[in-house]
Design a protein around this motif. Sequence first.
Motif, PDB file in Angstrom:
ATOM      1  N   ASN A 247       7.501   0.244  -4.814  1.00 54.45           N
ATOM      2  CA  ASN A 247       6.984   1.373  -3.742  1.00 54.45           C
ATOM      3  C   ASN A 247       8.168   2.001  -3.114  1.00 54.45           C
ATOM      4  O   ASN A 247       8.016   3.328  -2.713  1.00 54.45           O
ATOM      5  N   LEU A 248       9.070   1.518  -2.750  1.00 59.95           N
ATOM      6  CA  LEU A 248      10.187   2.000  -1.954  1.00 59.95           C
ATOM      7  C   LEU A 248      10.701   3.081  -2.742  1.00 59.95           C
ATOM      8  O   LEU A 248      11.381   4.284  -2.622  1.00 59.95           O
ATOM      9  N   VAL A 249      10.964   2.755  -4.292  1.00 61.80           N
ATOM     10  CA  VAL A 249      11.558   3.745  -5.397  1.00 61.80           C
ATOM     11  C   VAL A 249      10.805   4.926  -5.248  1.00 61.80           C
ATOM     12  O   VAL A 249      10.986   6.080  -5.389  1.00 61.80           O
ATOM     13  N   GLU A 250       9.001   4.728  -5.454  1.00 64.55           N
ATOM     14  CA  GLU A 250       8.488   5.605  -5.647  1.00 64.55           C
ATOM     15  C   GLU A 250       8.307   6.410  -4.434  1.00 64.55           C
ATOM     16  O   GLU A 250       8.001   7.778  -4.451  1.00 64.55           O
TER      17      GLU A 250
ATOM     18  N   ASN B 157       0.776  -1.237  -0.018  1.00 68.90           N
ATOM     19  CA  ASN B 157       0.062   0.022   0.014  1.00 68.90           C
ATOM     20  C   ASN B 157       0.937   1.116  -0.183  1.00 68.90           C
ATOM     21  O   ASN B 157       1.280   1.714   1.072  1.00 68.90           O
ATOM     22  N   LEU B 158       1.033   1.856  -1.229  1.00 66.49           N
ATOM     23  CA  LEU B 158       1.872   2.948  -1.300  1.00 66.49           C
ATOM     24  C   LEU B 158       1.350   4.342  -0.612  1.00 66.49           C
ATOM     25  O   LEU B 158       2.390   4.873   0.144  1.00 66.49           O
ATOM     26  N   PRO B 159       0.295   4.556  -0.700  1.00 63.47           N
ATOM     27  CA  PRO B 159      -0.302   5.596   0.119  1.00 63.47           C
ATOM     28  C   PRO B 159      -0.098   5.406   1.760  1.00 63.47           C
ATOM     29  O   PRO B 159       0.395   6.500   2.423  1.00 63.47           O
ATOM     30  N   GLN B 160      -0.206   4.389   2.251  1.00 60.40           N
ATOM     31  CA  GLN B 160      -0.211   4.130   3.750  1.00 60.40           C
ATOM     32  C   GLN B 160       1.657   4.265   4.022  1.00 60.40           C
ATOM     33  O   GLN B 160       1.823   4.814   4.926  1.00 60.40           O
ATOM     34  N   LEU B 161       2.328   3.555   2.950  1.00 64.90           N
ATOM     35  CA  LEU B 161       3.963   3.881   3.196  1.00 64.90           C
ATOM     36  C   LEU B 161       4.275   5.213   3.283  1.00 64.90           C
ATOM     37  O   LEU B 161       5.052   5.739   4.118  1.00 64.90           O
ATOM     38  N   LEU B 162       3.702   5.970   2.353  1.00 65.87           N
ATOM     39  CA  LEU B 162       4.202   7.364   2.230  1.00 65.87           C
ATOM     40  C   LEU B 162       3.702   8.196   3.863  1.00 65.87           C
ATOM     41  O   LEU B 162       4.283   9.105   4.237  1.00 65.87           O
ATOM     42  N   ILE B 163       2.503   7.721   4.139  1.00 66.36           N
ATOM     43  CA  ILE B 163       2.096   8.424   5.711  1.00 66.36           C
ATOM     44  C   ILE B 163       3.052   7.943   6.560  1.00 66.36           C
ATOM     45  O   ILE B 163       3.325   9.038   7.422  1.00 66.36           O
TER      46      ILE B 163
END
Length: 431
Positions: free
Chosen positions: A321-324, A284-290
């Motif tokens: 996702n880590l790259v993003e 979950n990229l949005p959660q990762l960013l949070i």
Amino acid sequence: MLLIYVVKIGPRLDYVFKHICGRILGLDFEFTTNLEDFIAHSGPKMSYGKAPLGNEFFVQSHKLLFSQGLEDWEIHVRPWDESVGFFASGDIGKMPYDIFAASFYLLSRYEEYLPHVKDELGRFPYTESLAWKHGFLDQPVVDLWAYKFWEQLHRNFPELQKTKTKGKNIIAIESKRPFEFLNRGFSRTVVGFLSDLYKLRFGRLAWRTQVLMGLRKDPYDTFKWIIKLSRSSPAHVILFFLLGEGYTYRETLKTNRQGYINLIKYVADYLEVGLILSYHWLSNLPQLLIEKQQLESYTHRVLDSSFNDRQRVKLPEVYRNLVEAEISRDYSMYYFDQFGFRGGTCTPFLFYDLEYEVKTPLELMPVVGKTLALHGNAPGVIEKTFNSFYRKVQSVEGQFIMIFSNRDFEPTKHNKIWRYLFSEKLMKRAG
């Protein structure tokens, strides 16, 4: 400068030559596809392809680096001096194996894209790896191959110089449970009290009460000890904290509590702070960013390092996702229950996305293992394993990276070996 002739410069070839010649050996080199320029070059040069052009330094290539997509290559692993090799070149060229193709196979984690049996948490188990099946998981074979290549190259071109310098030891400390009794939240604290009463653990009940009343230190709070040793050490220490949901109920903390936030801020004043990515939100990229933004708001620094809870590496999705998220380094590339070189190297390497056929800026840190993999062994066995891996990394001027837990440093009898390895073996050595 070493000039390398190839018919075509593809992303796979560029990636692996830069790892071996650049990252491992520190060689100054360039590619050329122009035959006239290659012939005219008077300095050190080599060709890489199907057949030599003349009597130049030549390494015969396997098809892998000139292919796209995934194929189930037939691999025959054979003994090679003190190590092994695969993708044989026969009698043509200076090397009996195409070390570049073999290295790409390991570094790209090619086998983890192919069909395999996953464990109960969806992870690639070490027992499925080519390295384990053929007995070379405990060797940084990519670095060993690079040094074999260098020996041949230097014998032919004595004027060539490599500039590889040893990296610092890196000690990553998982602080997923920084407290045993504090910051657990009301409901978990009540459950803890009731559990102690039910099991008649009166000593633990008294300990819990004293900690909560501020009369005694929490047993897992070993951070001042870690920081004290780190301030006078050449090693690089990173503490990783979990901000999201824990894998289990017991591991979940009230991470928005001021006590927890203060701990992270305190550690960040002295050491690098990394993020443990929540197991349930890895995709979950949005959660990762949070979670990333939350940690950065505590430390007032850009987050550079992370690793995945339970060491789950779902390729290529999780790394994309880590790259993003613009995270620079990942510390998940190891087997949680077995020491070894999962990527075949002890030199940090870039994540190559096999589906997109592109080299990414995400640096994968070659962790040799986690203390959990050695728990239950006698101290002598643990130290022997540690020394063996440390010597192998040193022999190729690699980077020794190991993961501890803050709980390993609790001053108890069974933790004595971990405190010794950390304070005496790693913190006092540069690499």
